[in-house]
Design a protein around this motif. Structure first.
Motif, PDB file in Angstrom:
ATOM      1  N   SER A 239       0.840  -1.210   0.000  1.00 28.13           N
ATOM      2  CA  SER A 239       0.000   0.000   0.000  1.00 28.13           C
ATOM      3  C   SER A 239       0.869   1.252   0.000  1.00 28.13           C
ATOM      4  O   SER A 239       0.531   2.235  -0.669  1.00 28.13           O
ATOM      5  CB  SER A 239      -0.978   0.003   1.176  1.00 28.13           C
ATOM      6  OG  SER A 239      -0.322   0.075   2.408  1.00 28.13           O
TER       7      SER A 239
ATOM      8  N   ASN B  55       0.627   3.961  -3.108  1.00 31.93           N
ATOM      9  CA  ASN B  55       0.232   5.344  -2.845  1.00 31.93           C
ATOM     10  C   ASN B  55       1.305   6.358  -3.218  1.00 31.93           C
ATOM     11  O   ASN B  55       1.081   7.563  -3.100  1.00 31.93           O
ATOM     12  CB  ASN B  55      -0.220   5.503  -1.399  1.00 31.93           C
ATOM     13  CG  ASN B  55      -1.639   5.023  -1.214  1.00 31.93           C
ATOM     14  OD1 ASN B  55      -2.517   5.317  -2.017  1.00 31.93           O
ATOM     15  ND2 ASN B  55      -1.879   4.268  -0.153  1.00 31.93           N
TER      16      ASN B  55
ATOM     17  N   ARG C  76      -5.413   5.709  -4.981  1.00 32.13           N
ATOM     18  CA  ARG C  76      -5.914   5.879  -3.623  1.00 32.13           C
ATOM     19  C   ARG C  76      -6.105   4.473  -3.071  1.00 32.13           C
ATOM     20  O   ARG C  76      -7.190   3.892  -3.153  1.00 32.13           O
ATOM     21  CB  ARG C  76      -7.210   6.695  -3.616  1.00 32.13           C
ATOM     22  CG  ARG C  76      -7.010   8.146  -3.999  1.00 32.13           C
ATOM     23  CD  ARG C  76      -8.303   8.929  -4.105  1.00 32.13           C
ATOM     24  NE  ARG C  76      -9.294   8.311  -4.984  1.00 32.13           N
ATOM     25  CZ  ARG C  76      -9.268   8.357  -6.328  1.00 32.13           C
ATOM     26  NH1 ARG C  76      -8.295   8.984  -6.950  1.00 32.13           N
ATOM     27  NH2 ARG C  76     -10.225   7.772  -7.044  1.00 32.13           N
TER      28      ARG C  76
ATOM     29  N   ALA D 276      -6.292   1.703  -0.206  1.00 36.49           N
ATOM     30  CA  ALA D 276      -6.722   1.620   1.186  1.00 36.49           C
ATOM     31  C   ALA D 276      -6.478   0.219   1.730  1.00 36.49           C
ATOM     32  O   ALA D 276      -7.038  -0.752   1.218  1.00 36.49           O
ATOM     33  CB  ALA D 276      -8.202   1.972   1.301  1.00 36.49           C
TER      34      ALA D 276
ATOM     35  N   ALA E 218     -13.726   3.185   2.736  1.00 36.57           N
ATOM     36  CA  ALA E 218     -12.703   3.480   1.727  1.00 36.57           C
ATOM     37  C   ALA E 218     -13.342   3.918   0.421  1.00 36.57           C
ATOM     38  O   ALA E 218     -12.853   4.838  -0.242  1.00 36.57           O
ATOM     39  CB  ALA E 218     -11.813   2.264   1.507  1.00 36.57           C
TER      40      ALA E 218
ATOM     41  N   ASN F  77     -13.595   7.954   0.638  1.00 36.91           N
ATOM     42  CA  ASN F  77     -12.266   8.231   0.087  1.00 36.91           C
ATOM     43  C   ASN F  77     -12.135   7.919  -1.392  1.00 36.91           C
ATOM     44  O   ASN F  77     -11.072   8.128  -1.958  1.00 36.91           O
ATOM     45  CB  ASN F  77     -11.197   7.459   0.862  1.00 36.91           C
ATOM     46  CG  ASN F  77     -11.274   7.722   2.345  1.00 36.91           C
ATOM     47  OD1 ASN F  77     -11.579   6.831   3.123  1.00 36.91           O
ATOM     48  ND2 ASN F  77     -11.033   8.957   2.746  1.00 36.91           N
TER      49      ASN F  77
ATOM     50  N   ALA G  64     -11.566   5.278  -2.794  1.00 38.81           N
ATOM     51  CA  ALA G  64     -10.403   4.407  -3.007  1.00 38.81           C
ATOM     52  C   ALA G  64     -10.584   3.637  -4.299  1.00 38.81           C
ATOM     53  O   ALA G  64     -11.657   3.098  -4.571  1.00 38.81           O
ATOM     54  CB  ALA G  64     -10.226   3.455  -1.831  1.00 38.81           C
TER      55      ALA G  64
END
Length: 149
Positions: free
Chosen positions: A75, A79, A85, A87, A98, A102, A104
Motif C-alpha cells: 500500500s 500510494n 488511492r 486503502a 474506503a 475516500n 479508493a
C-alpha cells in the motif's frame, strides 16, 4: 455491456489470497486482469504495485486489488502514485468507508493477516460500494494535488 475489470497483483506473501479472490470475481460481475506474481517464490512488492498503478493509469482496469503479507508495504508503494488511492482494510466497514468517503480505487489486503472469509467480504463490499461524493469529493480532489506532477 462488458464487465468492469479489476487489476490484481501481489507479492509472494499475498499470492494465495490473490488467487482465491480472483476466483470470486466472475460471480461479483467483474473480470480479472492478473498482473502477478504467479507463484510463492520471493519477489519484490514495489514491482507489483507499479504494474497495477500503470494498468489503472492506462485504463486497462477500473479498480485494483493488491495483496502482500501484511498489506503495509504494497500500500505504501501504490500510494506513491498520484492517481492511486489505495486503502489497506481489515474488515467490511473499512472497505465500505474506503469507497464511500475516500473514493479508493485500490483495495489492499494482508495475505498473512486477513482470513479468507473477511477478505472475500472486503472485496465484495469494495466492488459494490459507490463513492458518496458531496463533502468528500472536495477532500479527495485535494489528494490528487499531492505527489507526481
Amino acid at each position: 455491456m462488458p464487465q468492469p475489470i479489476l487489476a490484481l497483483a501481489s507479492d509472494h506473501g499475498g499470492f494465495e489470497m490473490k488467487a482465491l479472490l480472483a476466483a470470486d470475481l466472475p460471480a461479483l460481475g467483474w473480470a480479472a486482469l492478473d498482473l502477478g506474481t504467479d507463484g510463492p517464490g520471493s519477489v519484490d512488492y514495489p514491482d507489483f504495485a507499479l504494474a497495477l498503478a500503470r494498468a489503472l493509469k492506462e485504463g486497462r482496469a477500473e479498480r485494483g486489488l493488491l495483496v502482500c503479507g501484511t498489506g503495509i508495504g504494497i500500500s505504501i508503494a501504490a500510494n506513491r502514485h498520484a492517481h492511486i488511492r489505495a486503502a489497506l482494510v481489515h474488515d467490511g466497514f473499512g472497505a465500505r468507508m474506503a469507497r464511500q468517503h475516500n473514493d479508493a480505487n485500490v483495495l489492499v489486503l494482508g495475505g498473512r493477516t486477513t482470513g479468507p472469509e473477511i477478505a472475500r467480504e472486503c472485496l465484495r463490499i469494495f466492488l459494490e460500494t459507490p463513492f458518496e461524493g458531496g463533502r468528500h469529493a472536495r477532500r479527495v480532489a485535494k489528494l490528487g494535488e499531492f505527489g507526481e506532477k
